[in-house]
Design a protein around this motif. Sequence first.
Motif, PDB file in Angstrom:
ATOM      1  N   GLU A  48       2.641  10.101  -8.425  1.00 33.19           N
ATOM      2  CA  GLU A  48       1.813  11.276  -8.676  1.00 33.19           C
ATOM      3  C   GLU A  48       1.333  11.900  -7.372  1.00 33.19           C
ATOM      4  N   GLU A  49       0.959  13.156  -7.451  1.00 29.34           N
ATOM      5  CA  GLU A  49       0.416  13.843  -6.273  1.00 29.34           C
ATOM      6  C   GLU A  49      -0.836  13.123  -5.784  1.00 29.34           C
ATOM      7  N   GLY A  50      -0.918  12.919  -4.492  1.00 23.91           N
ATOM      8  CA  GLY A  50      -2.097  12.299  -3.900  1.00 23.91           C
ATOM      9  C   GLY A  50      -2.108  10.784  -3.936  1.00 23.91           C
ATOM     10  N   GLU A  51      -1.068  10.153  -4.470  1.00 23.44           N
ATOM     11  CA  GLU A  51      -0.995   8.683  -4.484  1.00 23.44           C
ATOM     12  C   GLU A  51      -0.505   8.153  -3.148  1.00 23.44           C
ATOM     13  N   MET A  52      -0.993   6.969  -2.785  1.00 23.20           N
ATOM     14  CA  MET A  52      -0.439   6.219  -1.661  1.00 23.20           C
ATOM     15  C   MET A  52       0.110   4.919  -2.235  1.00 23.20           C
ATOM     16  N   VAL A  53       1.427   4.778  -2.193  1.00 21.80           N
ATOM     17  CA  VAL A  53       2.105   3.681  -2.869  1.00 21.80           C
ATOM     18  C   VAL A  53       2.844   2.813  -1.854  1.00 21.80           C
ATOM     19  N   ALA A  54       2.692   1.504  -1.988  1.00 27.83           N
ATOM     20  CA  ALA A  54       3.438   0.563  -1.144  1.00 27.83           C
ATOM     21  C   ALA A  54       4.822   0.346  -1.746  1.00 27.83           C
ATOM     22  N   PHE A  55       5.827   0.433  -0.900  1.00 29.87           N
ATOM     23  CA  PHE A  55       7.218   0.217  -1.321  1.00 29.87           C
ATOM     24  C   PHE A  55       7.694  -1.020  -0.581  1.00 29.87           C
ATOM     25  N   LEU A  56       7.753  -2.146  -1.281  1.00 33.21           N
ATOM     26  CA  LEU A  56       7.928  -3.437  -0.638  1.00 33.21           C
ATOM     27  C   LEU A  56       9.270  -4.070  -0.974  1.00 33.21           C
ATOM     28  N   GLY A  57       9.746  -4.893  -0.066  1.00 31.05           N
ATOM     29  CA  GLY A  57      10.985  -5.617  -0.277  1.00 31.05           C
ATOM     30  C   GLY A  57      11.407  -6.311   1.001  1.00 31.05           C
ATOM     31  N   PRO A  58      12.266  -7.322   0.904  1.00 36.24           N
ATOM     32  CA  PRO A  58      12.755  -8.016   2.100  1.00 36.24           C
ATOM     33  C   PRO A  58      13.711  -7.124   2.880  1.00 36.24           C
ATOM     34  N   ASN A  59      14.075  -7.556   4.083  1.00 33.86           N
ATOM     35  CA  ASN A  59      15.082  -6.823   4.852  1.00 33.86           C
ATOM     36  C   ASN A  59      16.374  -6.731   4.049  1.00 33.86           C
ATOM     37  N   LEU A 212       4.616   4.017   1.587  1.00 33.76           N
ATOM     38  CA  LEU A 212       4.507   3.142   2.750  1.00 33.76           C
ATOM     39  C   LEU A 212       5.372   1.905   2.564  1.00 33.76           C
ATOM     40  N   THR A 213       6.275   1.651   3.504  1.00 29.46           N
ATOM     41  CA  THR A 213       6.968   0.363   3.538  1.00 29.46           C
ATOM     42  C   THR A 213       6.403  -0.422   4.713  1.00 29.46           C
ATOM     43  N   SER A 214       6.180  -1.707   4.486  1.00 25.04           N
ATOM     44  CA  SER A 214       5.639  -2.537   5.555  1.00 25.04           C
ATOM     45  C   SER A 214       5.840  -4.004   5.209  1.00 25.04           C
ATOM     46  N   HIS A 215       6.079  -4.827   6.245  1.00 22.42           N
ATOM     47  CA  HIS A 215       6.118  -6.268   6.062  1.00 22.42           C
ATOM     48  C   HIS A 215       4.754  -6.886   6.356  1.00 22.42           C
ATOM     49  N   TYR A 216       3.801  -6.064   6.810  1.00 19.45           N
ATOM     50  CA  TYR A 216       2.453  -6.537   7.062  1.00 19.45           C
ATOM     51  C   TYR A 216       1.618  -6.305   5.803  1.00 19.45           C
ATOM     52  N   MET A 217       1.295  -7.383   5.093  1.00 22.33           N
ATOM     53  CA  MET A 217       0.543  -7.234   3.855  1.00 22.33           C
ATOM     54  C   MET A 217      -0.867  -6.729   4.101  1.00 22.33           C
ATOM     55  N   LYS A 218      -1.377  -6.879   5.337  1.00 23.99           N
ATOM     56  CA  LYS A 218      -2.696  -6.335   5.641  1.00 23.99           C
ATOM     57  C   LYS A 218      -2.666  -4.811   5.548  1.00 23.99           C
ATOM     58  N   ASP A 219      -1.559  -4.207   5.980  1.00 25.25           N
ATOM     59  CA  ASP A 219      -1.395  -2.753   5.818  1.00 25.25           C
ATOM     60  C   ASP A 219      -1.468  -2.383   4.344  1.00 25.25           C
ATOM     61  N   VAL A 220      -0.709  -3.096   3.563  1.00 24.74           N
ATOM     62  CA  VAL A 220      -0.590  -2.792   2.136  1.00 24.74           C
ATOM     63  C   VAL A 220      -1.932  -2.956   1.433  1.00 24.74           C
ATOM     64  N   GLU A 221      -2.606  -4.075   1.681  1.00 23.51           N
ATOM     65  CA  GLU A 221      -3.888  -4.332   1.024  1.00 23.51           C
ATOM     66  C   GLU A 221      -4.952  -3.330   1.454  1.00 23.51           C
TER      67      GLU A 221
END
Length: 343
Positions: A48-59, A212-221
């Motif tokens: 949705e508009e205005g959402e910040m969503v984490a897009f996660l997965g291994p390499n 946002l994709t990131s391997h740092y879960m601190k970013d995601v949280e």
Amino acid sequence: MSAISVRNLQKHYKVYQKREGLLASVTGLFSREYKTVKAVEKVSFEIEEGEMVAFLGPNGAGKTTTLKLLAGLIYPTAGEASVLDYVPWKRENLYRRRFSLVMGQKNQLWWDLPAQESFRLHKEIYRIEEDQFARRIDELTSLLEVKDLVGQPVRELSLGERMRMELIAALLHSPDVLLLDEPTIGLDVVSQRRVQEFLKFYQAERKMTVILTSHYMKDVEALCERAVIINRGRIVHDGALKEVIDRFSQTKLVELLFAGNQIPDDLERFGQVVESKAPRVKLEVPRTNIPKLLAELLEEYVVEDVTVLERPLEEVIAEVFTTPDEAESSESDANGIDGRTEP
């Protein structure tokens, strides 16, 4: 209203399989063998508009490939996608002015020139008026604390300073959609926090749609309330970030403080001993056994303090990545064909 809509998106690559040996190499000149790599396989989601969503997965899961498809850098094998009502791979100029892609492992700034020269180039590319350009430069350099560094050659900046300059370049034209691929990769803790704080504030102020994709879960949280988890090209979870632990973690951590300076030597019958340093012990136990376990422990031993904790998010995510078949089966059974958690 959906800012990003993806339906059954696929991206397959044919990869040449080179065999060992001189004879095989010569044969390969005339007859080549290929295998199909399914980088993205029937991925569907809505943002949705205005959402910040984490897009996660291994390499190798397909995260960066998906972002490249949404940015229009590559064409899909099959499927549909719409970003701000544009089809990304049509590469319309109006669409290019409404999104931005930041890849932590790629540079968009001229290495030997000061960042302010690259900013000037972006001003011309995106046709930003002079007064707007000046205001945005002042605002962004102040927020990211790099006002005194814009005249310094990019090659002389630290990695954290360069990433902040990259963010400025990406946001100069005020995009409505921001695609972030590992924006804090390689940064120290202080730089990570500055980038996190800036993104959280700026996204809330501008109501940008962010993936946002990131391997740092601190970013995601710190930044996201929703997570889309992709593994082997397929989505295995799409829902609230806090639901990831509830759905995929079968255990919890119980931290016990025993009286005196001694700990029992038979605690393995209650669960796995994760950490033991008298008089504290940390056990990993099945979630459903917590009430029974605590009752038995308090009856048998003198316990001064008890703390029940969820396992760290990065551990749970790592398990999701390493058990793809179970995760996919669980998701399919729970949520139907699209893998989207229903409210």
